[in-house]
Design an enzyme around this catalytic site. Structure first.
Site, PDB file in Angstrom:
ATOM      1  N   HIS A 188      35.589 102.523  11.957  1.00  0.00           N
ATOM      2  CA  HIS A 188      34.210 102.028  11.893  1.00  0.00           C
ATOM      3  C   HIS A 188      33.824 101.250  13.148  1.00  0.00           C
ATOM      4  O   HIS A 188      32.699 101.346  13.629  1.00  0.00           O
ATOM      5  CB  HIS A 188      34.035 101.089  10.689  1.00  0.00           C
ATOM      6  N   GLN A 200      13.909  93.500  16.328  1.00  0.00           N
ATOM      7  CA  GLN A 200      12.462  93.688  16.184  1.00  0.00           C
ATOM      8  C   GLN A 200      12.120  94.398  14.872  1.00  0.00           C
ATOM      9  O   GLN A 200      11.045  94.173  14.297  1.00  0.00           O
ATOM     10  CB  GLN A 200      11.886  94.443  17.381  1.00  0.00           C
ATOM     11  N   GLN A 251      38.985 102.615   7.791  1.00  0.00           N
ATOM     12  CA  GLN A 251      38.175 101.449   8.126  1.00  0.00           C
ATOM     13  C   GLN A 251      38.260 101.120   9.614  1.00  0.00           C
ATOM     14  O   GLN A 251      37.290 100.683  10.214  1.00  0.00           O
ATOM     15  CB  GLN A 251      38.603 100.242   7.299  1.00  0.00           C
ATOM     16  N   GLU A 299      36.987  93.055   1.927  1.00  0.00           N
ATOM     17  CA  GLU A 299      35.904  93.929   1.488  1.00  0.00           C
ATOM     18  C   GLU A 299      36.444  94.987   0.521  1.00  0.00           C
ATOM     19  O   GLU A 299      35.845  95.245  -0.533  1.00  0.00           O
ATOM     20  CB  GLU A 299      35.290  94.592   2.724  1.00  0.00           C
ATOM     21  N   HIS A 300      37.555  95.621   0.876  1.00  0.00           N
ATOM     22  CA  HIS A 300      38.170  96.649   0.033  1.00  0.00           C
ATOM     23  C   HIS A 300      39.662  96.352  -0.106  1.00  0.00           C
ATOM     24  O   HIS A 300      40.304  95.922   0.859  1.00  0.00           O
ATOM     25  CB  HIS A 300      38.072  98.047   0.657  1.00  0.00           C
ATOM     26  N   HIS A 323       4.845  63.028 -14.626  1.00  0.00           N
ATOM     27  CA  HIS A 323       5.656  63.873 -15.502  1.00  0.00           C
ATOM     28  C   HIS A 323       5.690  63.277 -16.904  1.00  0.00           C
ATOM     29  O   HIS A 323       5.493  63.980 -17.904  1.00  0.00           O
ATOM     30  CB  HIS A 323       7.090  63.977 -14.969  1.00  0.00           C
ATOM     31  N   ASN A 374      23.988  95.819  13.788  1.00  0.00           N
ATOM     32  CA  ASN A 374      24.850  95.198  14.797  1.00  0.00           C
ATOM     33  C   ASN A 374      24.631  93.688  14.821  1.00  0.00           C
ATOM     34  O   ASN A 374      23.971  93.108  13.962  1.00  0.00           O
ATOM     35  CB  ASN A 374      24.587  95.835  16.173  1.00  0.00           C
ATOM     36  N   ASP A 414      33.110 104.851  -0.550  1.00  0.00           N
ATOM     37  CA  ASP A 414      32.090 104.883   0.488  1.00  0.00           C
ATOM     38  C   ASP A 414      31.003 105.910   0.199  1.00  0.00           C
ATOM     39  O   ASP A 414      29.874 105.770   0.681  1.00  0.00           O
ATOM     40  CB  ASP A 414      32.725 105.207   1.846  1.00  0.00           C
ATOM     41  N   TYR A 432      17.490  98.650   6.442  1.00  0.00           N
ATOM     42  CA  TYR A 432      17.870  98.913   7.828  1.00  0.00           C
ATOM     43  C   TYR A 432      18.977  99.962   7.837  1.00  0.00           C
ATOM     44  O   TYR A 432      20.015  99.787   7.186  1.00  0.00           O
ATOM     45  CB  TYR A 432      18.349  97.635   8.522  1.00  0.00           C
ATOM     46  N   SER A 463      34.122  95.817   9.073  1.00  0.00           N
ATOM     47  CA  SER A 463      34.752  96.390   7.881  1.00  0.00           C
ATOM     48  C   SER A 463      36.191  95.908   7.731  1.00  0.00           C
ATOM     49  O   SER A 463      36.863  95.589   8.718  1.00  0.00           O
ATOM     50  CB  SER A 463      34.732  97.912   7.954  1.00  0.00           C
ATOM     51  N   GLU A 502      13.440  58.704 -13.622  1.00  0.00           N
ATOM     52  CA  GLU A 502      13.363  59.247 -12.259  1.00  0.00           C
ATOM     53  C   GLU A 502      12.171  58.704 -11.490  1.00  0.00           C
ATOM     54  O   GLU A 502      11.956  59.094 -10.333  1.00  0.00           O
ATOM     55  CB  GLU A 502      13.305  60.773 -12.311  1.00  0.00           C
TER      56      GLU A 502
END
Length: 427
Positions: free
Chosen positions: A259, A188, A256, A323-324, A416, A211, A357, A129, A234, A411
């Site tokens: 973003h 979708q 950041q 994240e960073h 088995h 998003n 990045d 995506y 971010s 068991e």
């Protein structure tokens, strides 16, 4: 922007509360996504074309929903040469970094004479995506598609919201090994990749940011397909002393913040005067950014400056699990080596997050929202599967059978037990 001082009596509780603030998926988003997924699963292509009209205000057909090879070639050719060169440079570095992660197949015999091992095979098909809207993101294409191609994935299907595809995105797709591009976005698109829709065949895993609707859709289709992660806003933490140029650190924080209004930027420093200088530099730079509105909202609502001894920084970073994280220091490893929870660590005054990045070679798809406590960034492993290998001859089987029978009977699983016992001549 919030300001915290380590010496405040309530620092621990106040800062922990600030870090713990999270934005859940709104119920109305999840309800819309549920209905979109159900429609695409039931109707296929007609639902995609209908949603293109309703959500994107564009008329598509089965013939026009796919981006043709000629369109890709023409778009890539229209990309400015310096950008094409940068894409090629980045793609080569990303490929080299990820190819070093390739694991080896193993076969060995243990003390019982059992031959064991594992082998790695690539996924057959991956969906990527690529967001539209705010900007063109060729780096998203590279970071998701190049490792997939390096792993040996045969089919890499890219989806992106309909509209004009930017030349850098098409150039990146061409350089990265994307095999098909579809004009479909939102929940979708996730549904089409998971379930299939007309000419869009289903994939085995979906990766790439999006998003709230895309994230909610990925959450719902997990199990039908694999996903990389549920990406949040971010984040960056910069640990810096007063020997830095305040303007450099301000730029790193804003890298950041720009973003998304929900992004988070945090400075940890031991010098209050330096903190004031960085805060001033942030305000000055905000006025010069074309992304200033988003960056200002992010800095005002989710930014923070923490005044604390630098020796406390690793513990604070682990609490945030960002994240960073940058360690803008002369001897960054002294503190960075104590950090357990971070998506990516940038060492030294000349290692801004921005190089990660784009061109460092490491992946910029990283855990957010404290997920670095239990997960890693995107890698070659995300596009590989490990299959276990077990081989017994009669002698080695005889060594394993008694314990197999005992455990199966314990068991309450007689079939088995029988499947082992029968090979020993027992009924």
């Amino acid at each position: 922007m919030r300001r915290f001082a380590y010496t405040d009596p309530d620092f621990q509780a106040a800062f922990a509360g600030f870090v713990a603030e999270r934005r859940d998926t709104p119920e109305d988003v999840d309800a819309i996504v549920r209905d979109v997924l159900a429609a695409v699963r039931a109707e296929g292509l007609p639902a995609l074309l209908r949603f293109a009209r309703e959500f994107d205000r564009i008329e598509l057909t089965e013939a026009t929903i796919r981006v043709t090879e000629d369109e890709i070639s023409a778009g890539a050719a229209a990309c400015p040469s310096e950008v094409r060169d940068a894409i090629a440079f980045a793609a080569q570095r990303i490929r080299a970094y990820h190819e070093r992660q390739r694991p080896e197949d193993q076969r060995f015999s243990d003390e019982a004479g059992v031959e064991l091992g594992w082998r790695w095979t690539p996924l057959e098909a991956v969906g990527i995506y690529v967001p539209g809207g705010r900007a063109a993101y060729p780096s998203t294409v590279l970071m998701n598609a190049v490792p997939a191609a390096a792993a040996g994935v045969g089919r890499i299907a890219m989806v992106t919201p309909p509209g004009r595809l930017q030349p850098p995105v098409l150039a990146a797709a061409q350089a990265a090994g994307v095999t098909e591009i579809w004009r479909v976005g939102g929940a979708q698109a996730v549904a089409a990749l998971a379930y299939g829709a007309g000419p869009i065949l289903p994939v085995d895993k979906i990766v790439g940011p999006g998003n709230a609707f895309v994230t909610a859709a990925k959450r719902r289709v997990y199990g039908v397909v694999g996903i990389d992660a549920l990406a949040g806003p971010s984040e960056i933490v910069v640990v810096a002393d007063a020997a830095n140029d305040p303007a450099w650190i301000a730029a790193d924080l804003l890298s950041q913040a720009e973003h998304d209004p929900a992004a988070q930027s945090i400075l940890i420093t031991d010098d209050a005067g330096f903190a004031d200088a960085v805060a001033l530099a942030v305000e000055q730079q905000l006025d010069t950014l074309s992304t200033g509105a988003d960056a200002r909202a992010s800095w005002q609502d989710h930014g923070a400056i923490v005044i604390a001894p630098l020796d406390e920084a690793p513990a604070l970073v682990d609490l945030i699990a960002p994240e960073h994280v940058e360690f803008a220091l002369d001897a960054p490893e002294r503190l960075a080596d104590r950090v357990r929870h971070a998506g990516a660590i940038f060492l030294g005054r000349h290692a801004p997050e921005a190089v990660g990045d784009y061109v460092a070679g490491s992946n910029h798809v990283l855990p957010t929202s404290r997920a670095a406590r239990f997960s890693s960034g995107l890698s070659l492993y995300d596009f590989l599967k490990r299959t276990s290998i077990i081989k017994c001859d009669a002698a080695s089987f005889a060594r394993l059978a008694p314990a197999t029978i005992a455990l199966a009977e314990a068991e309450g699983l007689p079939a088995h037990a029988r499947s082992a016992a029968i090979r020993l001549g027992r009924s």
